[in-house]
Enzyme design. Structure first.
Site, PDB file in Angstrom:
ATOM      1  N   SER A  72       2.717  -4.869   5.335  1.00  0.00           N
ATOM      2  CA  SER A  72       2.204  -3.655   4.693  1.00  0.00           C
ATOM      3  C   SER A  72       0.830  -3.222   5.165  1.00  0.00           C
ATOM      4  CB  SER A  72       2.178  -3.845   3.173  1.00  0.00           C
ATOM      5  OG  SER A  72       3.487  -3.788   2.648  1.00  0.00           O
ATOM      6  N   GLY A 302      -9.665  -2.496   2.407  1.00  0.00           N
ATOM      7  CA  GLY A 302      -8.786  -3.293   3.249  1.00  0.00           C
ATOM      8  C   GLY A 302      -7.341  -3.175   2.819  1.00  0.00           C
ATOM      9  N   HIS A 303      -6.529  -4.119   3.273  1.00  0.00           N
ATOM     10  CA  HIS A 303      -5.107  -4.138   2.918  1.00  0.00           C
ATOM     11  C   HIS A 303      -4.567  -5.525   3.249  1.00  0.00           C
ATOM     12  CE1 HIS A 303      -1.209  -2.463   1.932  1.00  0.00           C
ATOM     13  NE2 HIS A 303      -1.745  -1.257   1.816  1.00  0.00           N
ATOM     14  N   ASP A 304      -3.550  -5.938   2.504  1.00  0.00           N
ATOM     15  CA  ASP A 304      -2.828  -7.173   2.776  1.00  0.00           C
ATOM     16  C   ASP A 304      -1.397  -6.836   3.154  1.00  0.00           C
ATOM     17  OD1 ASP A 304      -5.021  -8.861   2.017  1.00  0.00           O
ATOM     18  OD2 ASP A 304      -4.508  -8.482  -0.079  1.00  0.00           O
ATOM     19  N   GLY A 305      -0.763  -7.734   3.914  1.00  0.00           N
ATOM     20  CA  GLY A 305       0.612  -7.489   4.317  1.00  0.00           C
ATOM     21  C   GLY A 305       1.377  -8.779   4.526  1.00  0.00           C
ATOM     22  N   GLY A 309       7.926 -14.246   6.684  1.00  0.00           N
ATOM     23  CA  GLY A 309       7.248 -15.427   7.199  1.00  0.00           C
ATOM     24  C   GLY A 309       5.912 -15.168   7.853  1.00  0.00           C
TER      25      GLY A 309
END
Length: 453
Positions: A72, A302-305, A309
């Protein structure tokens, strides 16, 4: 005010690189992550370290240019391209989505481009990738983004939505006349100096690509896994990138990127918190494509994705100009990242936002009985039940129930049945008109109560 951190000396740079590499390697081994990258831009210098292997089957070593499925975090790139179209005058943020996406002109949701980018459009999360593996983005939108599928009225609250970014990608296609991948490459990736690499297409020539991995704690085995993102979902999660690539995007949003990208004028707008949007455990606020994280008086973006895995993160501090990019080729990379943020604060001298932590013991919640029921977000069904002891439990799509630790303010933590570990989960939400609990937000996704149990 922008206050850049001082540039380190050559000796300090060498020491910093060794410390970063040692800590990354130790944490990767502890969390059973086969390979990881870390890139830090601080004091006008960029440091990149990596550890481990791209694939446990081949043993090929991780390199700085290796491309990792970033999940993401792709959404931040998609939102940036939309904002560049806004800068060119091709799109207005308050345009109705259906003004640009023909599939949504008749029965589409009454939401704006701004609301789609900020996850306040009321759209459902979206179906499982396997369900839409063979459909086009246009068909996806016709089936899953209608005024009948809304989980809340547009602009009233936050609900994280992959479907919304499928719509944003389709907007890019209709405005530019290019595919999302072509537009991403020509409008953003090429100017950033990022070699394009996408899930579902052949790997870029001469660029190594990491596999995702799953670790079985019971057996101690780690195995590669296959990416299953549907082509229609590309704009929500198909990009592969390195930690250095993530840092390049963050720097561009701080006005420290290529001269050809007019991001300086757009950056403040993109990281301004949207009204009426509470992302719950995902972040402290949300802008246009960016999650917002508080650390003291500073608001990082920011962003996490997470792909299949993999676990990746990007953080940037507008005050000091510090940017951090991280990629890991295992789902347990999330725990690695949470520990790494404390380490980075110590090493760089710039304290980073911490991961959300469970609250203290549960407090009596008078509304417990009001929270039971079946809640729906598109095709996802959340069932909340009450046990004999008066506590609540959650089941998702018929899976075994897990206990909820609830608090008087209607926030709740999930309890991992196998370990007993508490995980910040979300909140119940009251109808502002009646005061009755009518929604639940879990991991940022809102679901509306449809029935009692």
């Amino acid at each position: 005010m922008f206050r850049p951190t001082p540039a380190p000396s050559a000796e300090e740079r060498s020491k910093l690189r060794r410390v970063l590499e040692d800590r990354l390697t130790a944490l990767a081994r502890h969390h059973r992550v086969p390979g990881a990258q870390l890139a830090v831009h601080s004091g006008g210098m960029t440091f990149a370290v990596e550890t481990g292997v791209l694939d446990v089957g081949t043993g090929e070593p991780f390199t700085a240019d290796a491309a990792v499925p970033i999940g993401s975090v792709t959404k931040a790139y998609t939102a940036t391209v939309v904002m560049l179209l806004v800068a060119d005058g091709d799109v207005e943020l308050d345009d109705r989505l259906g003004d640009h996406v023909p599939e949504l002109r008749r029965a589409g949701p009454p939401c704006t481009v701004r609301q789609v980018l900020s996850h306040t459009a009321g759209l459902p999360s979206g179906p499982d990738s396997d369900q839409v593996a063979s459909v086009t983005a246009a068909r996806y939108l016709l089936d899953h983004c209608t005024d009948r599928t809304l989980v809340m009225p547009p602009g009233t609250d936050f609900s994280y939505s992959n479907a919304g970014y499928v719509a944003a990608g389709r907007l890019i296609e209709t405005v530019t006349g290019m595919s999302w991948q072509e537009a991403m490459r020509s409008v953003l990736l090429d100017p950033l100096g990022t070699v394009p690499s996408f899930i579902g297409t052949a790997a870029a020539p001469h660029r190594p690509t990491a596999r995702g991995h799953s670790a079985n704690k019971a057996t101690g085995r780690t195995r590669p896994v296959r990416q299953n993102l549907a082509p229609a979902e590309a704009a929500a999660g198909a990009l592969r990138a390195s930690a250095l690539d993530l840092v390049a995007l963050g720097r561009a949003h701080l006005g420290d990127g290529p001269a050809g990208l007019p991001l300086r004028e757009l950056a403040e707008e993109m990281r301004r918190p949207v009204p009426g949007g509470d992302p719950g455990v995902l972040a402290d606020g949300w802008g246009l494509g960016w999650a917002l994280f508080h650390r003291g008086d500073t608001v990082w973006f920011g962003h996490d994705g997470n792909a299949q895995g993999t676990s990746c993160s990007l953080r940037a501090d507008p005050v000091t100009g510090t940017v951090v990019g991280f990629t890991a080729n295992a789902g347990s990379g999330t725990e690695l990242w949470n520990e790494l943020t404390d380490v980075l604060g110590e090493i760089t001298g710039v304290p980073m936002p911490a991961a959300p932590a469970p609250r203290g013991p549960a407090t009596p919640m008078a509304a417990t009985s009001q929270c039971t029921g079946i809640y729906l977000n598109g095709d996802i069904e959340y069932q909340v039940t009450m046990g004999d002891g008066g506590g609540l439990a959650l089941s998702v799509d018929g899976d075994p129930s897990a206990p909820l630790v609830c608090h008087e303010d209607l926030t709740c933590d999930l309890v991992d049945p196998s370990s007993g570990r508490r995980i910040p989960g979300g909140r119940f939400v009251r109808d502002p008109r009646t005061g009755a609990v009518d929604r639940i937000q879990l991991s940022g996704r809102m679901a509306r109560k449809s029935a009692l149990v």
